[in-house]
Write a protein that holds these residues in place. Structure first.
Motif, mmCIF file in Angstrom:
data_model
loop_
_atom_site.group_PDB
_atom_site.id
_atom_site.type_symbol
_atom_site.label_atom_id
_atom_site.label_comp_id
_atom_site.label_asym_id
_atom_site.label_seq_id
_atom_site.Cartn_x
_atom_site.Cartn_y
_atom_site.Cartn_z
ATOM 1 N N ALA A 160 0.818 -1.218 0.000
ATOM 2 C CA ALA A 160 0.000 0.000 0.000
ATOM 3 C C ALA A 160 0.854 1.272 0.000
ATOM 4 O O ALA A 160 0.317 2.377 0.086
ATOM 5 N N LEU A 161 2.171 1.130 -0.123
ATOM 6 C CA LEU A 161 3.069 2.284 -0.115
ATOM 7 C C LEU A 161 2.702 3.275 -1.216
ATOM 8 O O LEU A 161 2.427 2.890 -2.348
ATOM 9 N N ILE A 162 2.707 4.560 -0.872
ATOM 10 C CA ILE A 162 2.531 5.601 -1.883
ATOM 11 C C ILE A 162 3.755 6.517 -1.846
ATOM 12 O O ILE A 162 4.440 6.621 -0.825
ATOM 13 N N GLY A 163 4.037 7.176 -2.973
ATOM 14 C CA GLY A 163 5.188 8.063 -3.048
ATOM 15 C C GLY A 163 4.813 9.370 -3.709
ATOM 16 O O GLY A 163 3.977 9.406 -4.620
ATOM 17 N N LEU A 174 1.571 18.601 -7.205
ATOM 18 C CA LEU A 174 2.557 17.512 -7.248
ATOM 19 C C LEU A 174 1.940 16.202 -6.778
ATOM 20 O O LEU A 174 2.204 15.139 -7.347
ATOM 21 N N LEU A 175 1.124 16.264 -5.737
ATOM 22 C CA LEU A 175 0.484 15.051 -5.226
ATOM 23 C C LEU A 175 -0.378 14.399 -6.304
ATOM 24 O O LEU A 175 -0.343 13.177 -6.500
ATOM 25 N N LYS A 176 -1.122 15.218 -7.031
ATOM 26 C CA LYS A 176 -2.001 14.694 -8.079
ATOM 27 C C LYS A 176 -1.219 14.137 -9.263
ATOM 28 O O LYS A 176 -1.688 13.238 -9.957
ATOM 29 N N ARG A 177 -0.015 14.652 -9.497
ATOM 30 C CA ARG A 177 0.824 14.127 -10.568
ATOM 31 C C ARG A 177 1.457 12.804 -10.169
ATOM 32 O O ARG A 177 1.728 11.957 -11.022
ATOM 33 N N CYS A 178 1.714 12.633 -8.881
ATOM 34 C CA CYS A 178 2.431 11.442 -8.414
ATOM 35 C C CYS A 178 1.526 10.246 -8.174
ATOM 36 O O CYS A 178 1.959 9.101 -8.349
ATOM 37 N N LEU A 179 0.288 10.489 -7.744
ATOM 38 C CA LEU A 179 -0.589 9.399 -7.339
ATOM 39 C C LEU A 179 -1.624 9.078 -8.400
ATOM 40 O O LEU A 179 -1.962 9.915 -9.241
ATOM 41 N N THR A 180 -2.140 7.859 -8.334
ATOM 42 C CA THR A 180 -3.229 7.462 -9.213
ATOM 43 C C THR A 180 -4.534 8.043 -8.668
ATOM 44 O O THR A 180 -4.621 8.388 -7.477
ATOM 45 N N GLN A 183 -5.538 6.148 -5.598
ATOM 46 C CA GLN A 183 -4.773 6.488 -4.395
ATOM 47 C C GLN A 183 -5.225 7.816 -3.808
ATOM 48 O O GLN A 183 -5.336 7.961 -2.589
ATOM 49 N N LEU A 184 -5.496 8.777 -4.667
ATOM 50 C CA LEU A 184 -5.999 10.065 -4.184
ATOM 51 C C LEU A 184 -7.328 9.900 -3.460
ATOM 52 O O LEU A 184 -7.547 10.467 -2.390
ATOM 53 N N GLU A 185 -8.210 9.112 -4.041
ATOM 54 C CA GLU A 185 -9.532 8.893 -3.450
ATOM 55 C C GLU A 185 -9.412 8.186 -2.107
ATOM 56 O O GLU A 185 -10.123 8.513 -1.144
ATOM 57 N N GLN A 186 -8.496 7.230 -2.017
ATOM 58 C CA GLN A 186 -8.335 6.458 -0.787
ATOM 59 C C GLN A 186 -7.705 7.271 0.337
ATOM 60 O O GLN A 186 -8.181 7.247 1.473
#
Length: 201
Positions: A160-163, A174-180, A183-186
């Motif tokens: 479940a690691l996110i980066g 930047l967060l929206k560019r890095c995550l799917t 992942q953003l929804e979760q």
């Protein structure tokens, strides 16, 4: 000759992987939930700093913040329920996601000599292409690095690691560019909701 962006990206990726694996292997009892690159100043300058690497695990977060909560309780007798106190603030701007406060928060990716070589190259690119173009390219490079590294490390108990890449001026972008989107929804439903609200109003 100028800076070899591919060489910089490969070197940064290899260093992040090496440091992250060392931390994970040294703490097999921990479940790591996030990894981040941060510490790059956003104000125009003659060069650009190398980022530092941060990581955190569920166990380290719980321990560090329970200790902090216990100290707060000693100083403020009104705090009676530490569990409630720790969970009061959530979302991206909470302590859980503040990589500057993580247990492993500032791992250097290059030695002094190597860092100075890369910084000289970045200075040349700033002189040639300007600050804005160079910093955009640099951030795009960091996003690719953290995405590649996260995909490689998100296995087993750390699946479940996110980066993400973090800075104070472009945090949500930047967060929206890095995550799917998943992942953003979760992890950050507040950001997803805030993005949808203007469209629905």
């Amino acid at each position: 000759m100028g800076l070899d962006w591919n060489a910089l990206e490969n070197a940064m990726r290899a260093s992040v992987i090496r440091h992250a694996r060392e931390v994970i292997e040294d703490h097999p009892e921990h479940t790591f939930y996030a990894i981040a690159l941060h510490g790059v100043p956003t104000e125009p300058a003659e060069t650009i700093e190398m980022p530092v690497l941060a990581m955190n695990s569920e166990e380290a977060y719980a321990r560090d913040h329970r200790e902090a909560g216990a100290l707060s309780a000693l100083e403020d007798p009104r705090i009676e329920d530490l569990d409630t106190e720790l969970e009061e603030i959530s979302g991206y701007y909470s302590e859980r996601w503040d990589c500057s406060g993580w247990h492993w928060c500032a791992m250097e990716l290059a030695g002094e000599e190597a860092a100075s070589i890369w910084q000289r190259g970045l200075s040349e690119m700033i002189a040639k292409d300007g600050w804005s173009e160079t910093i955009r390219t640099y951030y795009a490079l960091m996003v690719r690095v953290i995405q590649d590294v996260t995909a490689e490390l998100a296995v087993g108990k750390n699946q479940a690691l996110i980066g993400f890449v973090a800075d104070d001026d472009h945090a949500e972008t930047l967060l929206k560019r890095c995550l799917t989107p998943e992942q953003l929804e979760q992890h950050f439903p507040d950001l997803v909701t805030a993005e949808r609200e203007p469209a629905s109003s």
